[in-house]
Design an enzyme around this catalytic site. Structure first.
Site, mmCIF file in Angstrom:
data_model
loop_
_atom_site.group_PDB
_atom_site.id
_atom_site.type_symbol
_atom_site.label_atom_id
_atom_site.label_comp_id
_atom_site.label_asym_id
_atom_site.label_seq_id
_atom_site.Cartn_x
_atom_site.Cartn_y
_atom_site.Cartn_z
ATOM 1 N N ASP A 1 37.284 0.151 -12.578
ATOM 2 C CA ASP A 1 38.547 -0.782 -12.143
ATOM 3 C C ASP A 1 40.025 -0.134 -12.068
ATOM 4 O OD1 ASP A 1 40.204 -2.886 -11.375
ATOM 5 O OD2 ASP A 1 40.330 -4.150 -12.712
ATOM 6 N N ASP B 1 33.274 -11.939 -11.081
ATOM 7 C CA ASP B 1 34.242 -11.028 -12.723
ATOM 8 C C ASP B 1 34.778 -12.069 -13.007
ATOM 9 O OD1 ASP B 1 37.052 -10.134 -10.980
ATOM 10 O OD2 ASP B 1 35.408 -10.242 -10.220
ATOM 11 N N GLU C 1 43.074 0.018 -9.297
ATOM 12 C CA GLU C 1 44.138 -1.128 -8.295
ATOM 13 C C GLU C 1 45.088 -0.406 -9.135
ATOM 14 O OE1 GLU C 1 43.874 -5.086 -8.854
ATOM 15 O OE2 GLU C 1 41.453 -4.566 -9.611
#
Length: 274
Positions: free
Chosen positions: A162, A73, A164
Protein backbone atom coordinates in the site's frame (compact mmCIF):
# COMPACT_ATOMS: atom_id res chain seq x y z
CA UNK A 1 11.02 70.93 31.67
CA UNK A 2 8.50 68.14 30.89
CA UNK A 3 7.93 65.45 33.44
CA UNK A 4 8.95 61.95 32.25
CA UNK A 5 6.26 59.36 32.78
CA UNK A 6 7.81 55.88 32.57
CA UNK A 7 4.42 54.22 32.83
CA UNK A 8 3.36 55.59 29.46
CA UNK A 9 6.37 54.09 27.65
CA UNK A 10 5.86 50.78 29.43
CA UNK A 11 2.20 50.62 28.44
CA UNK A 12 3.10 51.34 24.82
CA UNK A 13 5.66 48.53 24.80
CA UNK A 14 3.16 46.25 26.51
CA UNK A 15 0.54 46.97 23.86
CA UNK A 16 3.07 46.35 21.09
CA UNK A 17 4.07 43.07 22.73
CA UNK A 18 0.46 41.91 22.94
CA UNK A 19 -0.05 42.77 19.27
CA UNK A 20 3.07 40.88 18.22
CA UNK A 21 2.05 37.89 20.30
CA UNK A 22 -1.39 37.87 18.68
CA UNK A 23 0.11 38.07 15.19
CA UNK A 24 2.52 35.26 16.07
CA UNK A 25 -0.38 33.12 17.25
CA UNK A 26 -2.24 33.69 14.00
CA UNK A 27 0.82 32.59 12.05
CA UNK A 28 1.44 29.45 14.09
CA UNK A 29 -2.13 28.26 14.61
CA UNK A 30 -2.67 26.72 11.13
CA UNK A 31 0.49 24.60 11.30
CA UNK A 32 -0.33 23.56 14.86
CA UNK A 33 -3.84 22.60 13.78
CA UNK A 34 -2.43 20.64 10.87
CA UNK A 35 -0.10 18.75 13.18
CA UNK A 36 -3.00 17.99 15.50
CA UNK A 37 -4.91 16.50 12.56
CA UNK A 38 -2.17 14.01 11.83
CA UNK A 39 -2.83 10.47 13.03
CA UNK A 40 -0.59 8.57 15.39
CA UNK A 41 1.96 6.22 13.86
CA UNK A 42 0.27 2.93 13.04
CA UNK A 43 -3.16 4.45 12.39
CA UNK A 44 -2.78 4.70 8.62
CA UNK A 45 -5.06 2.57 6.46
CA UNK A 46 -5.61 1.84 2.81
CA UNK A 47 -7.17 4.78 1.01
CA UNK A 48 -7.13 7.28 3.85
CA UNK A 49 -5.93 10.07 1.55
CA UNK A 50 -8.15 9.42 -1.45
CA UNK A 51 -11.07 11.76 -0.73
CA UNK A 52 -8.82 14.60 0.46
CA UNK A 53 -6.62 14.49 -2.63
CA UNK A 54 -8.79 12.99 -5.40
CA UNK A 55 -12.35 13.67 -4.28
CA UNK A 56 -15.13 11.31 -5.25
CA UNK A 57 -15.56 11.75 -8.99
CA UNK A 58 -13.54 10.82 -12.03
CA UNK A 59 -13.43 10.87 -15.81
CA UNK A 60 -14.14 7.64 -17.72
CA UNK A 61 -11.14 5.38 -18.04
CA UNK A 62 -10.52 1.73 -18.89
CA UNK A 63 -13.52 -0.57 -19.23
CA UNK A 64 -13.79 -3.34 -16.63
CA UNK A 65 -14.64 -6.90 -17.44
CA UNK A 66 -18.34 -7.73 -17.50
CA UNK A 67 -18.19 -9.57 -14.19
CA UNK A 68 -16.69 -8.13 -11.01
CA UNK A 69 -16.24 -9.96 -7.70
CA UNK A 70 -16.92 -8.02 -4.51
CA UNK A 71 -14.26 -7.75 -1.81
CA UNK A 72 -13.13 -5.43 0.96
CA UNK A 73 -10.16 -4.28 2.99
CA UNK A 74 -9.96 -3.79 6.75
CA UNK A 75 -7.54 -2.54 9.38
CA UNK A 76 -7.56 -2.11 13.14
CA UNK A 77 -10.11 0.69 12.69
CA UNK A 78 -12.80 -1.95 12.02
CA UNK A 79 -11.96 -3.96 15.14
CA UNK A 80 -13.63 -7.37 15.31
CA UNK A 81 -15.39 -7.84 11.96
CA UNK A 82 -18.69 -9.68 11.38
CA UNK A 83 -17.38 -11.89 8.61
CA UNK A 84 -20.53 -14.00 8.40
CA UNK A 85 -22.64 -10.95 7.60
CA UNK A 86 -20.16 -9.84 4.94
CA UNK A 87 -20.07 -13.29 3.35
CA UNK A 88 -23.88 -13.40 3.25
CA UNK A 89 -23.93 -9.94 1.64
CA UNK A 90 -21.87 -11.23 -1.29
CA UNK A 91 -18.30 -10.37 -0.26
CA UNK A 92 -16.05 -13.25 -1.37
CA UNK A 93 -12.51 -12.00 -0.71
CA UNK A 94 -10.71 -9.64 1.66
CA UNK A 95 -7.42 -8.00 2.49
CA UNK A 96 -6.34 -7.26 6.06
CA UNK A 97 -3.75 -4.71 7.16
CA UNK A 98 -0.88 -6.61 8.76
CA UNK A 99 1.89 -4.06 9.24
CA UNK A 100 3.09 -0.49 8.80
CA UNK A 101 6.72 0.59 8.47
CA UNK A 102 8.80 -1.64 10.74
CA UNK A 103 7.09 -0.44 13.92
CA UNK A 104 3.43 -1.52 13.81
CA UNK A 105 1.42 -4.74 13.71
CA UNK A 106 -2.38 -4.77 13.52
CA UNK A 107 -3.70 -5.89 16.91
CA UNK A 108 -6.87 -7.27 15.27
CA UNK A 109 -4.99 -9.17 12.59
CA UNK A 110 -5.76 -12.65 13.89
CA UNK A 111 -9.52 -12.11 14.15
CA UNK A 112 -9.68 -10.44 10.77
CA UNK A 113 -7.34 -12.68 8.80
CA UNK A 114 -8.46 -15.98 10.30
CA UNK A 115 -12.10 -14.96 10.58
CA UNK A 116 -12.39 -14.17 6.89
CA UNK A 117 -10.78 -17.50 6.04
CA UNK A 118 -13.12 -19.40 8.36
CA UNK A 119 -16.26 -18.16 6.58
CA UNK A 120 -14.84 -19.21 3.21
CA UNK A 121 -13.26 -16.05 1.87
CA UNK A 122 -10.04 -15.95 -0.08
CA UNK A 123 -7.94 -13.47 1.87
CA UNK A 124 -4.59 -11.76 1.94
CA UNK A 125 -2.75 -9.07 3.87
CA UNK A 126 -1.36 -5.64 3.14
CA UNK A 127 1.49 -3.44 4.31
CA UNK A 128 1.19 0.35 4.67
CA UNK A 129 4.50 1.71 3.40
CA UNK A 130 6.42 4.53 5.06
CA UNK A 131 9.39 4.98 2.70
CA UNK A 132 10.99 7.67 4.86
CA UNK A 133 11.47 5.44 7.92
CA UNK A 134 13.33 2.32 6.72
CA UNK A 135 14.32 0.65 3.45
CA UNK A 136 11.97 -1.22 1.16
CA UNK A 137 13.77 -4.47 1.95
CA UNK A 138 13.45 -3.94 5.71
CA UNK A 139 9.73 -3.28 5.42
CA UNK A 140 9.13 -6.23 3.10
CA UNK A 141 10.87 -8.54 5.57
CA UNK A 142 8.89 -7.09 8.49
CA UNK A 143 5.68 -7.63 6.51
CA UNK A 144 6.45 -11.25 5.62
CA UNK A 145 7.51 -12.01 9.19
CA UNK A 146 4.25 -10.59 10.61
CA UNK A 147 1.41 -11.92 8.49
CA UNK A 148 2.40 -11.00 4.94
CA UNK A 149 3.52 -14.42 3.74
CA UNK A 150 1.92 -16.54 1.06
CA UNK A 151 1.14 -20.25 0.66
CA UNK A 152 -0.34 -22.18 -2.25
CA UNK A 153 -3.46 -23.27 -0.37
CA UNK A 154 -5.99 -21.72 -2.75
CA UNK A 155 -7.17 -19.31 -0.05
CA UNK A 156 -4.24 -16.90 0.29
CA UNK A 157 -3.77 -13.89 -1.98
CA UNK A 158 -0.32 -12.38 -2.56
CA UNK A 159 0.66 -9.54 -0.25
CA UNK A 160 -0.06 -5.92 -1.08
CA UNK A 161 2.25 -2.92 -0.95
CA UNK A 162 0.00 0.00 0.00
CA UNK A 163 1.92 2.99 -1.34
CA UNK A 164 0.01 6.28 -1.21
CA UNK A 165 -0.12 9.74 0.40
CA UNK A 166 1.84 10.12 3.58
CA UNK A 167 -0.61 10.84 6.42
CA UNK A 168 2.25 11.91 8.70
CA UNK A 169 3.86 14.60 6.54
CA UNK A 170 5.08 15.32 3.00
CA UNK A 171 2.91 13.39 0.53
CA UNK A 172 5.92 11.77 -1.17
CA UNK A 173 7.72 11.09 2.12
CA UNK A 174 10.48 13.52 1.20
CA UNK A 175 11.77 11.24 -1.58
CA UNK A 176 12.55 12.21 -5.14
CA UNK A 177 10.67 10.39 -7.88
CA UNK A 178 13.66 8.19 -8.71
CA UNK A 179 14.29 7.43 -5.04
CA UNK A 180 10.64 6.43 -4.62
CA UNK A 181 10.84 4.05 -7.60
CA UNK A 182 13.99 2.50 -6.13
CA UNK A 183 12.31 2.10 -2.74
CA UNK A 184 9.30 0.34 -4.29
CA UNK A 185 11.60 -1.92 -6.30
CA UNK A 186 13.55 -2.77 -3.15
CA UNK A 187 10.30 -3.81 -1.46
CA UNK A 188 8.86 -5.81 -4.36
CA UNK A 189 12.14 -7.61 -5.12
CA UNK A 190 12.53 -8.59 -1.47
CA UNK A 191 8.92 -9.71 -1.19
CA UNK A 192 9.26 -11.93 -4.25
CA UNK A 193 12.53 -13.39 -2.98
CA UNK A 194 10.83 -14.27 0.31
CA UNK A 195 7.51 -15.60 -1.03
CA UNK A 196 7.90 -16.41 -4.72
CA UNK A 197 5.08 -13.99 -5.56
CA UNK A 198 4.97 -10.54 -7.07
CA UNK A 199 3.32 -8.18 -4.60
CA UNK A 200 0.15 -6.40 -5.61
CA UNK A 201 0.68 -2.61 -5.72
CA UNK A 202 -2.11 -0.47 -4.27
CA UNK A 203 -1.97 3.19 -5.24
CA UNK A 204 -3.87 6.11 -6.77
CA UNK A 205 -3.04 7.45 -10.21
CA UNK A 206 -2.52 11.04 -9.03
CA UNK A 207 -0.17 9.99 -6.22
CA UNK A 208 1.76 7.64 -8.52
CA UNK A 209 2.16 10.42 -11.08
CA UNK A 210 3.37 12.96 -8.53
CA UNK A 211 5.67 10.72 -6.52
CA UNK A 212 7.12 8.28 -9.09
CA UNK A 213 6.92 10.47 -12.20
CA UNK A 214 4.26 8.04 -13.50
CA UNK A 215 6.86 5.29 -13.74
CA UNK A 216 5.74 2.43 -16.00
CA UNK A 217 8.17 -0.30 -15.00
CA UNK A 218 6.01 -2.32 -12.59
CA UNK A 219 3.06 -2.89 -14.90
CA UNK A 220 4.40 -6.09 -16.43
CA UNK A 221 5.03 -7.83 -13.11
CA UNK A 222 2.91 -6.48 -10.27
CA UNK A 223 -0.91 -6.61 -10.26
CA UNK A 224 -2.53 -3.18 -9.83
CA UNK A 225 -5.00 -2.26 -7.13
CA UNK A 226 -6.16 1.26 -7.93
CA UNK A 227 -8.06 3.65 -5.68
CA UNK A 228 -10.78 5.84 -7.21
CA UNK A 229 -14.04 6.67 -5.43
CA UNK A 230 -16.23 7.26 -8.45
CA UNK A 231 -18.54 5.52 -10.91
CA UNK A 232 -15.55 4.95 -13.19
CA UNK A 233 -12.04 3.80 -12.37
CA UNK A 234 -10.56 6.65 -14.42
CA UNK A 235 -7.06 6.78 -15.87
CA UNK A 236 -4.65 4.12 -14.63
CA UNK A 237 -0.99 4.66 -13.72
CA UNK A 238 1.49 4.20 -16.55
CA UNK A 239 2.46 0.63 -17.40
CA UNK A 240 -0.86 -0.97 -16.48
CA UNK A 241 -3.40 -1.59 -19.24
CA UNK A 242 -6.00 -2.90 -16.78
CA UNK A 243 -6.59 -3.08 -13.06
CA UNK A 244 -6.81 -6.25 -11.02
CA UNK A 245 -8.65 -4.61 -8.11
CA UNK A 246 -10.47 -1.29 -7.87
CA UNK A 247 -11.21 0.28 -4.48
CA UNK A 248 -14.34 2.21 -5.45
CA UNK A 249 -15.76 3.43 -2.12
CA UNK A 250 -14.96 4.02 1.54
CA UNK A 251 -18.63 3.97 2.54
CA UNK A 252 -19.82 0.49 1.64
CA UNK A 253 -22.24 -1.65 3.67
CA UNK A 254 -21.17 -3.26 6.98
CA UNK A 255 -17.48 -2.34 6.44
CA UNK A 256 -16.56 0.83 4.59
CA UNK A 257 -13.84 0.06 2.05
CA UNK A 258 -15.31 -2.01 -0.78
CA UNK A 259 -13.59 -3.18 -3.93
CA UNK A 260 -14.24 -4.83 -7.27
CA UNK A 261 -11.99 -7.65 -8.41
CA UNK A 262 -11.79 -7.36 -12.19
CA UNK A 263 -13.28 -10.70 -13.16
CA UNK A 264 -15.33 -13.62 -11.93
CA UNK A 265 -14.61 -15.58 -8.76
CA UNK A 266 -12.40 -18.05 -10.63
CA UNK A 267 -10.01 -15.18 -11.40
CA UNK A 268 -9.69 -14.44 -7.68
CA UNK A 269 -8.86 -18.11 -7.21
CA UNK A 270 -6.28 -17.90 -9.99
CA UNK A 271 -4.51 -14.99 -8.30
CA UNK A 272 -4.47 -16.92 -5.04
CA UNK A 273 -3.01 -19.97 -6.72
CA UNK A 274 -0.27 -18.04 -8.44
Amino acid sequence: MPVRRPGVRRSRFTAAGVLLAALSLLVTLPSAAHAADRPERGEAYMGMGVIEHDGQSGAPGVSPLAEQTEGLDVSSHQGNVDWGALWNSGVKWSYVKATEGTYYRNEYFSQQYTGSYNVGMIRGSYHFATPNTTSGAAQANFFVDNGGGWSRDGKTLPGVLDIEWNPYGDQCYGLSQSAMVNWIRDFTNTYKARTGRDAVIYTATSWWTACTGNYAGFGSTNPLWVARYASSVGTLPAGWGFYTIWQYTSTGPIVGDHNHFNGAYDRVQALANG
